[in-house]
Enzyme design. Structure first.
Site, PDB file in Angstrom:
ATOM      1  CE1 TYR A 287     -42.978-123.496  18.582  1.00 60.66           C
ATOM      2  CE2 TYR A 287     -40.908-124.156  19.609  1.00 60.66           C
ATOM      3  CZ  TYR A 287     -42.189-123.641  19.712  1.00 60.66           C
ATOM      4  OH  TYR A 287     -42.673-123.267  20.934  1.00 60.66           O
TER       5      TYR A 287
ATOM      6  CE  LYS B 148     -10.643-118.131  32.722  1.00 60.00           C
ATOM      7  NZ  LYS B 148      -9.412-117.656  32.096  1.00 60.00           N
TER       8      LYS B 148
HETATM    9  C1  LIG Z   1      -8.450-118.577  31.846  1.00 65.16           C
HETATM   10  C2  LIG Z   1      -7.061-118.250  32.110  1.00 65.16           C
HETATM   11  C3  LIG Z   1      -6.129-119.261  32.437  1.00 65.16           C
HETATM   12  C4  LIG Z   1      -6.460-120.725  32.418  1.00 65.16           C
HETATM   13  O1  LIG Z   1      -6.382-121.206  31.121  1.00 65.16           O
HETATM   14  P1  LIG Z   1      -6.772-122.726  30.761  1.00 65.16           P
HETATM   15  O2  LIG Z   1      -6.507-122.833  29.314  1.00 65.16           O
HETATM   16  O3  LIG Z   1      -8.208-122.856  31.084  1.00 65.16           O
HETATM   17  O4  LIG Z   1      -5.905-123.583  31.593  1.00 65.16           O
HETATM   18  C5  LIG Z   1      -4.862-118.856  32.806  1.00 65.16           C
HETATM   19  N1  LIG Z   1      -4.510-117.550  32.823  1.00 65.16           N
HETATM   20  C6  LIG Z   1      -5.358-116.571  32.484  1.00 65.16           C
HETATM   21  C7  LIG Z   1      -4.897-115.151  32.499  1.00 65.16           C
HETATM   22  C8  LIG Z   1      -6.666-116.878  32.102  1.00 65.16           C
HETATM   23  O5  LIG Z   1      -7.507-115.904  31.782  1.00 65.16           O
END
Ligand SMILES: *Cc1c(COP(=O)(O)O)cnc(C)c1O
Length: 525
Positions: free
Chosen positions: A420, A191
């Site tokens: 800045y 993702k």
């Molecule tokens: C992002 C996510 C993961 C992965 O988690 P990590 O801590 O990055 O390993 C697993 N399950 C769900 C539902 C997530 O949203």
């Protein structure tokens, strides 16, 4: 096949040495994908590079630019016959040979082909603009200076890049696998543009190593992967209500987390004349204590009822997410979540009376609660080389390196100001480096005025003044550094956890904030 003893095979496997090579994947002009492998050009590494090219599913058009193969020890005739056979079996569509020797054997190549005596001749006479929407492998001996070609066909950008080591990614993937019982399936979380590390390239590598599922946050991310030729099952974690058309069309598998989204799915299904054989695979999310998305205990009976009466939906898995798996002071809480999940998921499986996979662990969960691996696990951050436990710290390899170069060095007199606001006044003569990375690249402005520290020539140096949109100043008074020297924002020798701490956040946020305009460069060794 040859009836060798297993033990002999094992012994001899250990004696195999890796073929020296370093493959880089880059975005090229006109949407081309460039595969650079000009480390060497022997026939063995050519075989591997062609295999790598053949496995890039993004484009059907595959082009090879190959120089003479030097010092092969074979006679010319059989060497180039072998090359031609490789080119034919790997279904290469266009072949460009560069060098006197290879040009003598042009008749052997039965594809769209071009031959040149030298790299210069090729550069001066080939219409580069005609490269488009194809994967191009560049493979040549050092002598042929193929970097001149890649300079022309690579997409240019400013000199801040996020380098992604695909070998390390796969090493990490295999590490989590090694922590699981054989047969436990893996959903790789890709993702948010694979946690900022790139989408297609990461997915392609994982797919090649037989990952069971990929999971994205939004439908668009899944569509992008499908369009790039990714064929393994893809789960969409937050399907938006108006995206079910795309979910069906691109064969994506939605997560269903409440009755509202379930009903929207059922309504959308009515437009599709689906029968049981091409049922839609879905994944049911249960809330066991995180209180984010998910069905609750009170919903289970009604959920089973609806699913039983809608056999065009097939529940492929039922899952939940742990809220505090990384925190050993909260293990009671985590164990309760696991217990509730076991109970609720059993009810779903009994209610529907067909096999359904179960999963609850993310990266840290795999390490800390392996007894709760069920049928599948969902690693994310750990694949990208970021450890959450000491155990992972020892085993994971760094994947991403965000780096840039010093564009200009200046000496600022005591009492003068930098940047800045003209309010960062130096109280000593100060040597500064100006680097082409700013908050628009994901280097948070909150790191201004010494809060952020970067890594230059083995030394840690502070940011000085305010971070600009595209530029940042660093104080290099006390170190040896000059224009064109490399500056590491995070990487193997300067872990991303440093920047995360300076910012008061977690590495997840730093990594996913590297903006899309920063070029990702992928390589394989
Ligand atoms: C992002 C996510 C993961 C992965 O988690 P990590 O801590 O990055 O390993 C697993 N399950 C769900 C539902 C997530 O949203």
């Amino acid at each position: 096949y040859y009836k060798y003893d297993k033990e002999i095979i094992q012994q001899r496997m250990k004696l195999l040495i890796p073929v020296a090579m370093r493959i880089e994947l880059k975005e090229g002009i006109n949407n081309c994908l460039i595969i650079n492998d000009y480390y060497n050009s022997d026939i063995n590494s050519l075989g591997i590079a062609l295999e790598f090219l053949a496995n890039q599913s993004r484009y059907d058009k595959k082009t090879v630019i190959l120089s003479d193969i030097l010092q092969s020890g074979k006679n010319e005739e059989s060497l180039y016959s072998e090359v031609a056979t490789l080119v034919h079996t790997k279904k290469i569509t266009k072949f460009i040979g560069i060098g006197e020797t290879i040009s003598r054997h042009k008749e052997k190549f039965k594809v769209d082909k071009y031959f040149y005596k030298t790299t210069e001749e090729f550069i001066n006479s080939y219409p580069f603009i005609s490269f488009n929407n194809e994967s191009i492998l560049l493979k040549g001996a050092r002598f042929f200076k193929f970097e001149m070609i890649s300079n022309i066909i690579e997409q240019k950008s400013h000199s801040t890049v996020l380098e992604i080591n695909l070998n390390s990614l796969i090493h990490n993937y295999n590490y989590y696998k090694s922590q699981l019982q054989a047969g436990t399936k893996i959903i790789a979380m890709v993702k948010a543009f694979s946690y900022g590390c790139g989408s297609y390239e990461i997915a392609q590598s994982l797919q090649f190593h037989n990952v069971n599922y990929l999971a994205v946050a939004y439908t668009d991310e899944g569509v992008e992967l499908r369009k790039a030729g990714i064929s393994c099952p893809i789960i969409v974690m937050n399907p938006q209500e108006n995206s079910f058309d795309a979910i069906f069309k691109y064969n994506l598998q939605p997560e269903i987390y409440n009755f509202r989204i379930l009903n929207i799915l059922l309504k959308n299904l009515k437009h599709y004349m689906l029968n049981y054989e091409n049922a839609i695979s879905i994944h049911i999310k249960l809330d066991t204590g995180m209180h984010r998305l998910g069905f609750e205990e009170k919903d289970i009976d009604e959920l089973i009822n609806i699913l039983k009466n809608n056999r065009q939906l097939r529940v492929e898995s039922v899952f939940s997410h742990l809220a505090a798996a990384y925190d050993n002071t909260k293990d009671d809480f985590t164990l309760k979540q696991i217990e509730l999940f076991t109970l609720l998921s059993e009810r779903v499986i009994e209610g529907l009376a067909y096999p359904i996979l179960r999963h609850i662990l993310s990266s840290v969960g795999i390490i800390r609660f392996p007894q709760a691996a069920f049928d599948m696990v969902r690693p994310g951050i750990g694949l990208y080389g970021i450890p959450s436990t000491d155990k992972e710290k020892k085993e994971l390899l760094n994947v991403g390196t965000l780096k840039t170069v010093i564009y200009q060095v200046k000496t600022i007199k005591k009492g003068e100001s930098i940047g800045y606001g003209a309010d960062c006044i130096v109280n000593r003569e100060t040597k500064i480096g100006i680097i082409p990375v700013g908050y628009a690249d994901g280097l948070s402005r909150r790191l201004s005025n010494g809060k952020g520290k970067l890594f230059v020539n083995g030394c840690i140096v502070p940011v000085i003044g305010k971070i600009c949109m595209d530029m940042t100043f660093i104080d290099i008074t006390d170190i040896k550094a000059e224009e064109s020297d490399e500056v590491i924002i995070f990487g193997k020798d300067y872990p991303i956890s440093n920047i995360a701490e300076q910012l008061g956040t977690i590495p997840y946020e730093v990594l996913t904030n590297v903006s899309r305009r920063v070029k990702r460069v992928f390589f394989k060794e």
